[in-house]
Structure formats: structure tokens, C-alpha cells
Design a protein around this motif. Sequence first.
Motif, PDB file in Angstrom:
ATOM      1  N   GLN A 159      -8.518  -2.145  -7.537  1.00 15.89           N
ATOM      2  CA  GLN A 159      -7.487  -1.846  -8.136  1.00 15.89           C
ATOM      3  C   GLN A 159      -7.606  -2.216  -9.697  1.00 15.89           C
ATOM      4  O   GLN A 159      -7.482  -1.373 -10.545  1.00 15.89           O
ATOM      5  CB  GLN A 159      -6.130  -2.006  -7.719  1.00 15.89           C
ATOM      6  CG  GLN A 159      -4.960  -1.434  -8.224  1.00 15.89           C
ATOM      7  CD  GLN A 159      -4.932   0.030  -8.025  1.00 15.89           C
ATOM      8  OE1 GLN A 159      -4.833   0.541  -6.966  1.00 15.89           O
ATOM      9  NE2 GLN A 159      -4.594   0.906  -8.995  1.00 15.89           N
TER      10      GLN A 159
ATOM     11  N   GLU B 259       3.026   1.755  -3.323  1.00 16.09           N
ATOM     12  CA  GLU B 259       1.817   2.242  -4.235  1.00 16.09           C
ATOM     13  C   GLU B 259       1.500   3.818  -4.154  1.00 16.09           C
ATOM     14  O   GLU B 259       1.382   4.505  -5.204  1.00 16.09           O
ATOM     15  CB  GLU B 259       0.354   1.691  -4.515  1.00 16.09           C
ATOM     16  CG  GLU B 259       0.571   0.283  -5.110  1.00 16.09           C
ATOM     17  CD  GLU B 259       0.814  -0.006  -6.574  1.00 16.09           C
ATOM     18  OE1 GLU B 259       1.013   1.181  -7.080  1.00 16.09           O
ATOM     19  OE2 GLU B 259       1.042  -0.945  -7.189  1.00 16.09           O
TER      20      GLU B 259
ATOM     21  N   GLU C 189      -8.545   8.365  -8.119  1.00 17.18           N
ATOM     22  CA  GLU C 189      -9.327   6.869  -8.394  1.00 17.18           C
ATOM     23  C   GLU C 189     -10.844   7.149  -7.844  1.00 17.18           C
ATOM     24  O   GLU C 189     -10.908   7.776  -6.805  1.00 17.18           O
ATOM     25  CB  GLU C 189      -8.772   5.618  -8.197  1.00 17.18           C
ATOM     26  CG  GLU C 189      -7.350   5.236  -8.462  1.00 17.18           C
ATOM     27  CD  GLU C 189      -6.617   4.376  -7.687  1.00 17.18           C
ATOM     28  OE1 GLU C 189      -5.705   3.841  -8.079  1.00 17.18           O
ATOM     29  OE2 GLU C 189      -7.029   4.191  -6.563  1.00 17.18           O
TER      30      GLU C 189
ATOM     31  N   THR D  38     -10.347  -0.324 -11.661  1.00 18.71           N
ATOM     32  CA  THR D  38     -10.306   1.073 -11.376  1.00 18.71           C
ATOM     33  C   THR D  38     -11.199   1.994 -12.564  1.00 18.71           C
ATOM     34  O   THR D  38     -11.889   2.990 -12.399  1.00 18.71           O
ATOM     35  CB  THR D  38      -8.963   1.768 -11.425  1.00 18.71           C
ATOM     36  OG1 THR D  38      -8.327   1.068 -10.295  1.00 18.71           O
ATOM     37  CG2 THR D  38      -8.928   3.387 -10.842  1.00 18.71           C
TER      38      THR D  38
ATOM     39  N   TYR E 176       0.731  -1.228   0.135  1.00 16.91           N
ATOM     40  CA  TYR E 176       0.016   0.137  -0.096  1.00 16.91           C
ATOM     41  C   TYR E 176       0.888   1.364   0.013  1.00 16.91           C
ATOM     42  O   TYR E 176       0.630   2.329  -0.878  1.00 16.91           O
ATOM     43  CB  TYR E 176      -1.042   0.084   1.144  1.00 16.91           C
ATOM     44  CG  TYR E 176      -1.547   1.317   1.162  1.00 16.91           C
ATOM     45  CD1 TYR E 176      -2.835   1.638   0.696  1.00 16.91           C
ATOM     46  CD2 TYR E 176      -1.090   2.371   2.407  1.00 16.91           C
ATOM     47  CE1 TYR E 176      -3.364   2.859   0.871  1.00 16.91           C
ATOM     48  CE2 TYR E 176      -1.653   3.525   2.528  1.00 16.91           C
ATOM     49  CZ  TYR E 176      -2.856   3.778   1.773  1.00 16.91           C
ATOM     50  OH  TYR E 176      -3.433   4.960   2.173  1.00 16.91           O
TER      51      TYR E 176
ATOM     52  N   ASP F 169      -6.696  -5.319  -4.063  1.00 18.45           N
ATOM     53  CA  ASP F 169      -6.074  -5.710  -5.427  1.00 18.45           C
ATOM     54  C   ASP F 169      -7.272  -5.714  -6.532  1.00 18.45           C
ATOM     55  O   ASP F 169      -7.038  -5.209  -7.470  1.00 18.45           O
ATOM     56  CB  ASP F 169      -5.474  -7.235  -5.482  1.00 18.45           C
ATOM     57  CG  ASP F 169      -4.056  -7.312  -4.999  1.00 18.45           C
ATOM     58  OD1 ASP F 169      -3.547  -6.126  -4.787  1.00 18.45           O
ATOM     59  OD2 ASP F 169      -3.514  -8.250  -4.888  1.00 18.45           O
TER      60      ASP F 169
END
Length: 1007
Positions: A818, A684, A995, A821, A681, A815
Motif C-alpha cells: 500500500q 479500506e 492501483e 502504490t 481490508y 501495508d
Amino acid sequence: MARNEAYREAERRIEKARQEGAGKLDLSSIGLTEVPESIASLTQLQGLGLSNNQLTEVPESIASLTQLQRLDLSNNQLTELPKSIASLTQLQRLDLSNNQLTELPKSLASLTQLEWLYLGWNQLTELPELPESIASLTRLKWLYLHKNQLTELPESLAFLIQLQEINLEGNQLTELPESLASLTQLQSLDLSYNQLTELPESLASLTRLKWLDLGENPLNPDLAAAYEQGTEAILQYLRAKAEGQVTLNEAKLILIGEGEVGKSCLLGALRGDEWVEGRPTTHGIEIKPVTVTHSGTEITLNGWDFGGQRVYRPTHQLFFSAPAVYIVVWKPREGPQQGFVKEWITLIKHRQPEAKVLVVATHGGPGQRQPDIDRQEILDRFGSDMVLGFFYVDSKPTNDTNCTRLADLKAVIASVAASLPEMGRTVPAKWQRVREILQTNNKAYLPYDDVIALCAQQGIDEEQAELFLRISHTLGHFIHYDYDPILRDIVILKPDWLAKAISFVLDDRMTRQRNGLVEFDHLSQLWSHPPVADEEGYPPELHPIFIKLMERFDLSYRVVLDPAKTSNTSLIAQLVPDIRPQSKLTANWGEQPEPGDRQQVQICRIVDNRGQFAVAEGLFYQLIVRLHKYSLGRFNYENSIHWQRGLMLDNDYNGRALLEYIDTDVKITVRAAYPERFLSYLTEEIKSLVENFWEGLRCNVMVPCIMPCGMNEPGNGLFEVEKLIESKKKNRDDFPCPISGCGEWQNIDRLLNNAPIAQLSAQILLTAQLTDVQDTLQVIRKEMSAKDGRDQERYDELTKKQLATMSQVDMQFADMMQMLTDEAKDGPRLFSFKPMKTGFLDPPKWTHTKFQITLWCEHSRLPLPVLNPNDKQKGVYEFTIRNEQFAKVVPYLKIVTGILSLVLPVAASATKLILDETAYKVIEEQLDLGQKSIESISKGSDLAIDSSNNSDAPDFAQGEAIRAQGSILRELHALLKEKDPSFGGLVRVQNQRREFLWVHPDFVKEY
Ligand SMILES: Nc1nc2c(ncn2[C@@H]2O[C@H](COP(=O)(O)OP(=O)(O)O)[C@@H](O)[C@H]2O)c(=O)[nH]1
Ligand SMILES: [Mg+2]
């Protein structure tokens, strides 16, 4: 199989098919280099598979297969098609993907029954001229032309009026034909990875279009901002443009450099203002327009004059939004060294690698002879694409003439501005009118309702006005946060006015002495009575808004000094102490991790676009703010640990982290039962912050050496994760240590074990030990319910194994989200569902049935009925779905149901909302029923539902499988939208990485 053997095998199969009078023949994947002539005997054949062979041509004899409906020639080496293909007039589906075709034969025109045409992964450079060819394929519904070299599309594409889907991903298109608008059945249009800057407005008439992919195109900024808001937004934007458009000849002109070098005087001179003696120093930013002319076209430049004080630099970068003409100003009298010209250009380059820069020396009156800057050095370092010229001017007019050499500078500014890509772009005329009114009305801000009313006067309805504001915000024209409860009622019309208010805080001595801590009362004091001559101050009702905006800009956050009271103090991150708080660090971070914890380290190495180490100015300030919810001081500020180059964080069961800036590397160390989750995390977060905010910088993720190195010391080598993965893909096991003098080879797998960013956890839990994990989660749930509300102790009694499981669940959830997105732009991603009747367990009788779908909040990870106790029907829908329709969406439902059933028991940890037992059981049962119905349908049909049994390279394939769910999700969005366009009241918010997420209104304030 050897060639002959393959050929004979093919002959055998053909003969067998002939004898049996078979309708289908499969000759795929047998290594065939040539199709036997005997194929001509199968005149009854309807389906023929020849994919995955080495065919270089198709025999003329194929012409005899006049009944053929499906022909698969994908994955061969075909360079052209035989003319005889024209005889296959019954063909409905033709797959030619992944061949070497450079053009299409005119004869294709005879295949008038074609519905599917796959031409992806070829080398087509242009489609044949119509109408001879493609225009006659009027039944075509699916056309795949991705990964070709197409530079344009023929107008005659317009004849294919049945088209539902066109895939043009990865071509070289620079514009689209207007005629595309006649494809009224079009639902999906993929234009990603092309060279488009504009779109025809006529596209807006495609009312059925649900999915428009424009990713990776050099779109003009307005269009890009509209696209960021999703498919519907871009169509609405085009509709607004279709009503009338104007061409904009405007750009930004940014003046930067040290203080007192003459930036403000230069801007004044460029504007033709009268010379001001003893001009006061600039606080924050001032914006004033400059008009220039290039080849007869008048260009308006918004001149941004930045105060030169160092303390403003991190804030100022916020406003370096592209595209602009940058002027770096310096004063020769103080020597080039004092002007920091190179440093200023570097600052620009990191944010805007494409920027155009002019270097201007001031005080260049007649007879002035001063040291010059080393022009060649600057050109060598930044390139002549970026630094376009050096000037020496005097902004002070002499008695009889104008300012020395100013006219030359102005002419060059005009020509650079004219060359900016967005010059001459078109925008909706109404929008531009509103923008002009707002920018010239002399107000610094307006209530939201006033802006909407003004839009209405110009014929813009509220929905469109909202889009206008969102786009204006993205472009930096105005500032408006639409879902923030404090900020949504105000639209800031002058960003410079805000920058000035912030500058008073940064300049404040007391706040500096208190290492950035400042009470709201003191802020109010500063804003009511700015400590600067001629500044009148800001009305008190704006002060809370300023505080909120500083938080939005990652400049400050509010700290908890007394948990019993609401906070009245901000921390200005930029002003935190310089010195590492050694004793506090030692007390919270022992020599070794605690028993049962593991330690993992990753390094974010920041480099510029030439791979040179680079400083991301102000990175740690932004991190201190962005990550404050994990601060050790989140319950009591006293416990915080942070300084100019480091901070410590704590994320409950996900572990504790130490972040340090070492030269240009950010070193992240995490200790936990399962450190992977928090480490990935944080990595990223840093990577996305660096790469989104500083367009000219990259963040390479590195892992440290695991062995004592070849030089017989604890290993100091750092390995770039991406390079390790590349090597692994090439089947290499080891990688050499980069340290010179060492060169020892290290095992890649062992190195990557330290790099959670390289792993996809998705497969970990959805497989074998699922029930084990679920049992563990149930125990955790019980433990946590018992400790309801007691923040810090909630996890105290859990075992390391339980903590690790919770982290893994979190990681898996993250995940999945993600990977989807992109889809979140257009609708929520979390649903549960259950059949309304239990008859579904008997698949053969099942043709269609009633389903209930429930939307979930992506923040709390709970279903809407739980969050809306007074309206339990909100976000709950009933559908009657046909079997095959259901089968289509099953792969997604399967994944999402799996994840939700894992997340549910621990969902409470994110929101501190503990479900009571009855509510929990209801949801659990619903998820369970959903799962059962999936299983029964999967059994009862031969549809390939399980996408996870892809055996090769599971790490990478799993991600692909989940990403492939995107299109299903879009169909679900379309279905849901018909029932309820408001998606049960879920609010679309954006996280710090920009996002989108769909959350229940109660959690909007978290974003
Ligand atoms: N003679 C002369 N004086 C200048 C020139 N540019 C700036 N100055 C002087 O330098 C001072 C600082 O300039 P200013 O534009 O406020 O600097 P800034 O802090 O970079 O904006 C001004 O008060 C002017 O007196 C120039 O080109 N010629
Ligand atoms: Mg100034």
C-alpha cells in the motif's frame, strides 16, 4: 541551554576548532540565537553546521570563511541572508531549508561552485530575476524549492544545465517555462501540489527524466489520464502532442430526470431535429451531438440522454463522468414532487460535486400555467455555484414559431459549457483524428487490430496507440480493457450501445423473479431478440463480451452452482432479494464468536461534503460484486448470504464478516483469531470505493464505544477514528462520548484498539519475535502442504495462534504494498537478491561484486522462476554493483527481503499453489543469503542503513520510513529496465481500487 550558555558553548567549540585547525565544526541544536564573531577566525573551515538553532540572522563576519564548502543553516528563523555570503565562493552545499526567507539575495550569484541548494520550507514568492543570480550557478545539480509560495519559474532556469533534480512540491505554479526543456540532465522533477493544468510539450525532450510527480494538480482530463499511466506514459503523451496539437471545444451534456418528462424530446429540440410524435421510451442511454455557439466559438456537446427508469440509476451513475453540463428535466404538469428534482441533483452532486446543473421544465407551450418548483429551496440546498438556472421550455414547436424559450436555454448551455475548465484544452492532433474517425464510422465496436491498423495509417505506432486507447478508456470515450483475455481484442466505440444491452437485462422480469440469477443462455436470448420494438439485437459473438463487461462494471459476477462444471450463470447484484435471510444468518453467525475468536466492529459513515449523512446509491450492489471472492457461496452459490442491504463474507483464516447498511452507515463486524486484517481490508475497500466513485462523498471510519456508557446501558456512541488520532497527537488521552446526555470520557487508546485502520502493523513482525513468527510459519507450511489442494479444510487444524500469525503476515504485506502504490505505476515492487560469490562476507575488500536479482509476482507472492518452470532465467538478472551503489538500495532490499521471507511459507494460500520442498529450500536459501549480505554490508559501513530505529511515534514514523523507499525503488526500476524493459514478462494490472500490480501472466485473469 540558556542563551548565554549556548553562546559560550559555541565560543568554546570555535576556539577548540581554531586551535586544532579543524576542517569541520558542528554548532547544530544548541539553542544558539546569535553566532559569535569569533567564527571569523576559522578561515580554514570547510564544513559548518548551524542547523536547529534559533538564528534570526547570519553575521557579516561569515564572509571570512572563504574555504567553506558545506554550510547548513536549516531549521532556523532566518528572514534574509547577508550580502557577504557572496564571499563563500567555494561553497558546494548550502542548506537553508525551513527558514522564513521571502527572497534570495542577488549575491547568491557568486556561489558558482554550488551543487546542492536546499530552499524548501521557506516563504519564497518568486525567484530573483536572472541572470544576476541563480543563472550563474551552472554547477547546480540538486535544487530544492518545495513548500514555498512560488507562482512562476524564470525562463533563465534554463542555464542550470547540470540540474539532475528539482523539487517544487507544494508551490503555487500555474504553468512551467518552455525553457525547462534545456535541462537535459534532469532525472527527477517533483511538481506535486501545484496549480498546473497543462505541461509544455518540450518537457518530452527530457530523455533522462525518470520521475515526474504531478500528483494533486488540477490537470486537464487528458493529461490526468496520461499521468495515471506513469512517467513514461506522460512523456510519450507530450511527445505525441509536440508533433502537432489541436484545441478541443467539446464537453458532455447530460440529461436526466424521471421517465416521460421530456428528456429525449428536449435533446431532439436542442439539436434542431424534427418533432417526433409518440417517441418510444429510452432504454439505457442514447448519445447524440448538439452544437452550440458561444462568443463566436463553436462548441460540440455530446448529449447523453438517460432512460429515466429507476432500475437504471445505479448503472447510469457509471457514465456521470465529469466534466459536463447537467440538465435535470421535470414536467410541471405532474408537480415538482413527482419530478424528484432534488433527488436527481443530489445524485449528481454525490458523483460530481463540481458539476454545473440547469433545471428545465418542459411542456411550456404558450398559455401554459403550471406550478413552479421552489427555486430558493434548491439554491439554498445546492448553492448557486452548482445550480445555475431554471428554465421553462416547450420542445414541441408550434405551427408558426420555434420551440418556446428554447433559444434562451441554448445560449445558457453554451456559456456554461464554455466555462468548463477543460474547454479549449489541447490534445495530440493525430489522436484526435483517429478519435473522430472512430466516432463517426457508425460502428458500435471494432476489433483491436483494426483500431491499431487505423492508428498506423495516421502515423501512430502500436506503443502509442496502446496509450491512446488507455487514455480514451479512462476518459470514457471508448471502452477497452487491455489485459483482459476476453476483452482485449475488442474496442467498444459506443458506450451507449452497451448501456442499452445492459438495460434489457435489468428490465427482464424473469431475472428479477429469480433475484438476479440469470443463465448465459437466457442472456443470449435477451440480446439476440430484445423484448423492445425496433431493436434488432446483437450478434452472438458479442454476448460473452457483454457478460465480461458487466463484470468489469461491478454489475454482476458468475456464480458457482455446480463446482464440477464451469459456470453458466450470472448474478445481477442489483436484483438480489430485499429481505434479510434471517434463518441462514442465524445458522452462520452465532450469538457469540467461537472460542478463541475475537469480534471487532468498525463503521463506515457516509457523508456529503457538508458533513450531512448521505446515501451512496447502489453501494451494496457494487460491494456484493467486488467482494464475491469472499462470498460464503464461492464454492456453492446456495450458501451465499446477501440481500439489498447486507452480506456475509468469509476469508479463511482472516475470518468471517457481516456487512450491513444501517441508514447511511455501513457496519462491518469481523470475527477471527486476528480480526484486524480482514476488518482493515474491508474498511479500506469500502472507503476507497465510496471516495473514488462518489467524488462528493466521504467515508468516515468510526469505532463503537467499548464501555457501558455514562447512561448506564451498553454504549451506543460512535467515535470517528480520524478525530481520535488527532486528539492523540495533541497528547490527549480521553475523548468525550458524542451521544447527547452521555458525554462520558473514553480512553482513546482503548477505543483505537478496535480500529486497525489507525494502526500500522509493519513494525509488529519485523521486530523482536521474528524468529518465533518464522518458526510458527514453518509449522503452518508443513500442515498446509499435507492438505495440498483441499480447499476448505486447509486451515482446519491450525491453532488460533497460527491463524492469527498468518493474518498478521498478510496485513504486513498489504501495508508495505500500500505504501508503495505510486511506485508500482512504473515497475514491480518485489525482488529477492543474492550475491554471486560468497566473498562478500569480508567487507573491507569488497568494492564491487556480482549480484543476482530475481523478480517476484505480486499476486502469488512467488519468484518468477517458480512460475516459469520452462524458462527459469526469466526475471533473473545479474548485476555488478559498486559498494556505495549497493548501500544506497540496501534499505529497500532489507524491508522487502524481510517481508518476502515471512510471506513465502504461506504464499500458497492465495493461489493454492504449494511449492515442493526442494523449490522452497532454494528460495529460502536465496532470501537468507540476501539477508546475510545486507547484514555484513551494514556492519562494514557507517551508512545509516537502519531507518527503523526512529524512536518517536513509531506508528507514524514507520510508515514514513517505508514510503521513503520509493526513490530507491525507482532507481532499481531504472537499473532493471536497462536489462529487460519487459520486467521478465510480468504484466501490469489494476485492481478494483485502480492501483497497479505486477503479476505473472497466469494470474492476469484475476484482475
Ligand atoms: N407538448 C409537449 N410535449 C412534450 C414535451 N416534451 C415531451 N413531450 C411529450 O412527452 C412524451 C415523453 O417525452 P420523452 O422526451 O420521450 O420523455 P423522456 O422519457 O423523459 O425521454 C413525448 O412523447 C411527447 O409527446 C414538450 O415540451 N411539449
Ligand atoms: Mg427518453
